[in-house]
Design a protein around this motif. Sequence first.
Motif, PDB file in Angstrom:
ATOM      1  N   PRO A  40      49.756  40.285  49.055  1.00 50.42           N
ATOM      2  CA  PRO A  40      50.529  39.252  48.346  1.00 50.42           C
ATOM      3  C   PRO A  40      51.146  38.226  49.311  1.00 50.42           C
ATOM      4  CG  PRO A  40      51.074  41.439  47.534  1.00 50.42           C
ATOM      5  CD  PRO A  40      50.255  41.645  48.779  1.00 50.42           C
ATOM      6  N   CYS A  41      51.045  36.974  48.911  1.00 49.81           N
ATOM      7  CA  CYS A  41      51.699  35.870  49.615  1.00 49.81           C
ATOM      8  C   CYS A  41      51.722  34.689  48.657  1.00 49.81           C
ATOM      9  CB  CYS A  41      50.981  35.509  50.916  1.00 49.81           C
ATOM     10  SG  CYS A  41      49.342  34.825  50.687  1.00 49.81           S
ATOM     11  N   GLU A  42      52.350  33.605  49.036  1.00 49.08           N
ATOM     12  CA  GLU A  42      52.473  32.460  48.131  1.00 49.08           C
ATOM     13  C   GLU A  42      51.112  31.888  47.754  1.00 49.08           C
ATOM     14  OE1 GLU A  42      54.420  27.966  47.903  1.00 49.08           O
ATOM     15  OE2 GLU A  42      54.854  29.264  49.615  1.00 49.08           O
ATOM     16  N   ALA A  43      50.224  31.744  48.714  1.00 47.43           N
ATOM     17  CA  ALA A  43      48.905  31.162  48.430  1.00 47.43           C
ATOM     18  C   ALA A  43      48.100  32.055  47.492  1.00 47.43           C
ATOM     19  CB  ALA A  43      48.142  30.935  49.734  1.00 47.43           C
TER      20      ALA A  43
ATOM     21  N   SER B 293      49.353  34.276  45.312  1.00 46.57           N
ATOM     22  CA  SER B 293      50.004  34.222  44.004  1.00 46.57           C
ATOM     23  C   SER B 293      49.610  32.957  43.249  1.00 46.57           C
ATOM     24  CB  SER B 293      51.524  34.285  44.185  1.00 46.57           C
ATOM     25  OG  SER B 293      52.179  34.180  42.939  1.00 46.57           O
ATOM     26  N   THR B 294      49.576  31.825  43.957  1.00 45.08           N
ATOM     27  CA  THR B 294      49.176  30.560  43.329  1.00 45.08           C
ATOM     28  C   THR B 294      47.716  30.612  42.915  1.00 45.08           C
ATOM     29  OG1 THR B 294      50.768  29.362  44.711  1.00 45.08           O
ATOM     30  CG2 THR B 294      49.042  28.062  43.655  1.00 45.08           C
TER      31      THR B 294
ATOM     32  N   ASN C 190      47.321  32.561  39.728  1.00 47.22           N
ATOM     33  CA  ASN C 190      47.773  31.761  38.590  1.00 47.22           C
ATOM     34  C   ASN C 190      46.709  30.748  38.188  1.00 47.22           C
ATOM     35  OD1 ASN C 190      49.209  30.325  36.675  1.00 47.22           O
ATOM     36  ND2 ASN C 190      51.095  30.200  37.882  1.00 47.22           N
TER      37      ASN C 190
ATOM     38  N   LEU D 116      52.752  21.856  41.693  1.00 48.43           N
ATOM     39  CA  LEU D 116      52.325  22.144  43.059  1.00 48.43           C
ATOM     40  C   LEU D 116      52.221  20.873  43.890  1.00 48.43           C
ATOM     41  CD1 LEU D 116      49.382  24.654  42.361  1.00 48.43           C
ATOM     42  CD2 LEU D 116      51.745  25.220  42.956  1.00 48.43           C
TER      43      LEU D 116
ATOM     44  N   GLN E 236      50.139  22.935  48.779  1.00 50.79           N
ATOM     45  CA  GLN E 236      50.122  24.225  48.095  1.00 50.79           C
ATOM     46  C   GLN E 236      48.786  24.459  47.397  1.00 50.79           C
ATOM     47  OE1 GLN E 236      53.754  23.512  45.790  1.00 50.79           O
ATOM     48  NE2 GLN E 236      54.719  25.283  46.820  1.00 50.79           N
TER      49      GLN E 236
ATOM     50  N   ASP F  38      46.111  25.227  50.005  1.00 51.93           N
ATOM     51  CA  ASP F  38      46.201  26.605  50.500  1.00 51.93           C
ATOM     52  C   ASP F  38      45.622  27.597  49.494  1.00 51.93           C
ATOM     53  OD1 ASP F  38      47.387  25.669  52.781  1.00 51.93           O
ATOM     54  OD2 ASP F  38      49.437  26.149  52.147  1.00 51.93           O
ATOM     55  N   ALA F  39      45.922  27.377  48.213  1.00 53.55           N
ATOM     56  CA  ALA F  39      45.421  28.278  47.162  1.00 53.55           C
ATOM     57  C   ALA F  39      43.903  28.178  47.032  1.00 53.55           C
ATOM     58  CB  ALA F  39      46.091  27.959  45.833  1.00 53.55           C
TER      59      ALA F  39
END
Length: 470
Positions: A192-195, A197-198, A201, A224, A228, A231-232
């Motif tokens: 898990p990390c921000e990228a 998680s995005t 989604n 976003l 962001q 990165d995703a």
Amino acid sequence: MLKQGLELKQTQKLSPLQIQTIKLIELPIQELEQRVRDELESNPVLDDSPAEKKDEDGEAKDISLDEIKDDDYIPSYRLRVNNYGKDERPEYNTFSVKESFSQSLLDQLGFCSLNEHQMAVARFLVGSIDDDGYLRRGLDSIADDIAFREGVETDREEVEKLLGVIQSFDPPGIGARDLQECLLLQLKRLRPCEAVSTALNIVRNHFKEFTGKHFDKIMSRMGLSREQLKDAVAVIVKLNPSPGGQIDDSYSDCAQQIVPDFLLDYVDGELKLTMPRFSIPEIRVNRKYADLLNSPKNTTERARKEAATFVKQKLDSAKWFVEALKQRQNTLMSTMRAIVDYQKDYFTDGDEAHLRPMVLKDIADITGFDISTISRVVNSKYIETHFGIFPLKYFFSEGLENQDGEEVSTRVLKKALTEAVNAEDKNHPLTDDQLVERMNALGHKVARRTIAKYRDQLGIPKACLRKEIK
């Protein structure tokens, strides 16, 4: 209010010999030889030696059934069969290949805590996953098929539950029913990390916009920044859209030895097809059982009948097994001869351009066998040719018409399609319409939906998934 009525159903019941033959046809030669060894160990009536075995005193331990005098206790069919050729146990080459896709899943299945019923359903599910790693059949259809073909009653809920077990296997994404589920399964396995998680989604809730390259809409709806989103997307494009197709290259370092089921030589302008020989066991009787049948007159009639019943049961079992082996050999050779004849130009020089379009039905029509039988013959079998070793599945492909009106194998188009994608500018990947133009320029008359179909089969993502965001 209870109602009573009659219902007519048409069912097909297979004979013991047919069931035995079907099971043997599915086995590649190494597994078949193990199956023969198992049968030899469990049935004293079978013997894999053409000569009579002798003990330390020189007395034969096994005898042919022709030596047994009392016909009242022996079946009327021929009791001793000579199935040996000139070369009983020749040497043949083995080849090291990566562990097969299905076998790797079955190995992982062996570590699961499932009962016998669940294991049978799960094994069938593994066999239903295609080469790309997807389960493209409906769960209701699979449940019905398991009941019909394996005699295992199940329902959609149980199938879905066991599919979830298989989807936890490596490589991530295996057993998905579509691309979206495949990507989600892989994302859930990442740290898990921000990228990540995005990315989850986006794939879960905005997949249509993502595949349509509506990046501004995604940024607006999710709030976003471009960084962001970038990165995703970088996380998503690193995922594997074809987890099954990559298993031989990156997943398993475990090698297994395979023996070609067929050998094809090109001698003096002629193709000569043979099968690696193995000895079909003879039907013989262990001396101690024969002695029981030919026992002296002072032996009780009951004892003789009990001995005769035992030997006859073993004889019946041996008869079906040997006959099934013969039918397997005949079925495999007839099928392979039909394939070689159909693809004669290709087998002569190994030029992929000479590979004709061929589907299972083409060979079924030639041989007179069911399509399901041809499928069983083709599965997990290999042939050694003068230009390489190939799985039989390699020679099957659909056809399409080129601009000259000639039908060519789709394998030729898929090769050209792969080359075009590999050479494209990843900042501006080719759309399906542009790929159609490229294929037309090469003489392939194809529609956009055909390009999309073959691109999916090759595990090539849409242009938006191949794009590198600056």
